[in-house]
Design an enzyme around this catalytic site. Structure first.
Site, PDB file in Angstrom:
ATOM      1  N   GLY A  87      44.273  18.675  26.819  1.00  0.00           N
ATOM      2  CA  GLY A  87      43.251  19.563  27.342  1.00  0.00           C
ATOM      3  C   GLY A  87      43.814  20.801  28.016  1.00  0.00           C
ATOM      4  CG  HIS A  88      42.183  24.313  31.115  1.00  0.00           C
ATOM      5  ND1 HIS A  88      42.202  25.473  30.382  1.00  0.00           N
ATOM      6  CD2 HIS A  88      42.231  24.697  32.428  1.00  0.00           C
ATOM      7  CE1 HIS A  88      42.238  26.518  31.202  1.00  0.00           C
ATOM      8  NE2 HIS A  88      42.262  26.069  32.448  1.00  0.00           N
ATOM      9  CG  PHE A  89      45.018  21.535  34.408  1.00  0.00           C
ATOM     10  CD1 PHE A  89      45.782  22.138  35.396  1.00  0.00           C
ATOM     11  CD2 PHE A  89      43.648  21.723  34.426  1.00  0.00           C
ATOM     12  CE1 PHE A  89      45.191  22.919  36.376  1.00  0.00           C
ATOM     13  CE2 PHE A  89      43.044  22.499  35.400  1.00  0.00           C
ATOM     14  CZ  PHE A  89      43.820  23.108  36.385  1.00  0.00           C
TER      15      PHE A  89
END
Length: 487
Positions: A262-264
């Site tokens: 995901g994003h992180f």
């Protein structure tokens, strides 16, 4: 065991008390870690542990994030975050570094890069968008909220709640068990502090300003082509995989690595990402450290050309005009040039300003801890024959006579001085200093007579004259001597 010692400090920047983490040898390549929303420098703790013994890592918290303390009344915008970060970079003396831009780190970092391109040795992009096609429908919906839009403030409030904060870490991951809960828990703690909700609301409503700057950032990438590593979690709900590939349009040599997370992305994929970062940093060209060069008279024709040439080579240029320091006042000059590696003086003015400035600089530079001076003089002090200066000829143009005599006197001041300053005095040709870009092909010699070509003409372009000045600084050439330049 090889474990870095991490320091946690504050530095004052224009009334903002900026918190930062720092690790690693300061003579190693520097990596400036710019964090994302809604996090702070703590998101890089594991990366600092992984790389902090080999590289110099610096991670600040922006105003409105983490431990950084902003004064009451601070106006939150992405421009403001970038200005504070730029001040932070200067306060720490980070002359050149690789920029790690994640999420909000892109808008902050690209502003920093376009304002200070000479500082950027490399670029690492991790889920930070600079292209329209990288924006998901969810992101476009959030960006549509801006000041003046009815209901916009209310619409962004869910972004600051625990479910969304936690979701940014866990959504899209392959195994949420690999994501420590510390990150999103600490983020929410900071989001819930007094005044933070208002700060984040202002930034959320300002995000559209970043999209408006995409063309400018793309132009910077296209023109400067920094060594670039793109790391991307492909399951990011905000920034689509297409945004990663888009960097190849402007930096075709960029290396792209995609991760099914995901994003992180660092949370789940640090073991895969950290070696890629190390490999990238190790492959950066070994560079001579940039010099800090102050140019007195940078608004003039020759001073401006020297300032531009020095900046184009990656040096850190301080442009000084009359409003910054009186060129004939040793105390004012010392204060203005402290911390510089070299000073270039390209001056003109009445009341014998030029020779008085030469004397003032010889007094000021030792006080400021600067031992290198290049004084841009005139061609009139060159000699047509031994002992016969052009300025003394009866047909010397009267409109240039006062300036030429002042420049000749400045050379006398330098030659007569008992000083520790390594000065050089550079004279252009007596007649043909002409407009033109640098070619890099010219001659420079320490002499009192003009250099001439095969036809007996002494000529140089402004661009190549500026190159010769910067060459003399870089090479430590023509110390305590006058030199001249021509084709």
């Amino acid at each position: 065991m090889d474990i870095p010692r991490v320091e946690h400090r504050f530095v004052e920047v224009d009334g903002v008390r900026v918190f930062y983490r720092e690790a690693g040898p300061k003579d190693a390549p520097t990596l400036l870690l710019l964090h994302g929303f809604p996090s702070a420098s703590h998101q890089y703790r594991r990366l600092i542990d992984a790389l902090g013994t080999r590289y110099h890592l610096v991670a600040p918290d922006y105003p409105g994030f983490g431990h950084t303390e902003a004064p009451e009344g601070f106006r939150y915008s992405f421009d403001a975050l970038a200005e504070v970060t730029e001040g932070f970079v200067r306060a720490l003396g980070l002359a050149r570094f690789t920029l790690y831009a994640f999420d909000f780190g892109g808008p902050v970092g690209f502003r920093l890069a376009t304002r200070n391109p000479e500082r950027i040795a490399g670029l690492i992009v991790q889920n930070s968008n600079a292209y329209q096609e990288g924006l998901s429908e969810l992101a476009l919906g959030a960006i549509a909220n801006r000041p003046g839009v009815p209901g916009a403030e209310e619409a962004v409030q869910p972004l600051f709640t625990l479910p969304v904060t936690r979701g940014q870490y866990e959504d899209g991951t392959t195994d949420p068990a690999l994501v420590a809960p510390d990150g999103w828990t600490l983020d929410q703690h900071f989001l819930d502090l007094p005044g933070r909700r208002e700060a984040q609301t202002a930034l959320a409503l300002d995000y559209h300003s970043n999209v408006a700057l995409y063309p400018q950032w793309q132009r910077w990438l296209r023109e400067h082509r920094p060594p670039t590593l793109v790391l991307w979690g492909t399951n990011d709900a905000f920034f689509l995989e297409a945004g990663a590939h888009a960097y190849l349009r402007d930096v075709p040599e960029a290396r792209i690595h995609l991760f099914g997370t995901g994003h992180f992305a660092l949370e789940e994929c640090l073991p895969e990402i950290a070696p890629l970062i190390a490999e990238f940093l190790d492959a950066l060209p070994v560079e001579r450290p940039p010099l800090r060069i102050a140019v007195l008279g940078a608004s003039g024709n020759l001073g401006g050309a020297v300032a531009r040439e020095a900046a184009a080579r990656g040096h850190l240029v301080t442009r000084l005009g009359r409003a910054d320091a009186d060129a004939a006042d040793p105390a004012a000059l010392a204060g203005a040039v402290t911390g510089q590696d070299a000073v270039v003086a390209s001056l003109k003015g009445g009341d014998r300003l030029v020779p008085r400035a030469a004397a003032a600089l010889l007094e000021a530079l030792p006080e400021a801890g600067v031992n290198r001076l290049v004084f841009v003089g005139g061609g009139g002090s060159l000699e047509s024959a031994p002992g016969r200066r052009f300025v003394d000829a009866p047909d010397f143009p009267p409109q240039y006579l006062e300036t030429a005599r002042d420049q000749a006197e400045a050379l006398d001041v330098l030659r007569a001085a008992d000083t520790t300053v390594d000065w050089s005095y550079v004279s252009p040709p007596p007649m043909y200093l002409v407009p033109g870009e640098p070619t890099g092909s010219y001659r420079a010699e320490a002499r009192d007579t003009p250099l001439t070509d095969a036809e007996g003409v002494s000529r140089i372009s402004v661009g190549d004259f500026a190159c010769a000045v910067v060459d003399a600084i870089e090479e430590g050439a023509f110390l305590r001597r006058r030199f001249t330049v021509a084709y």
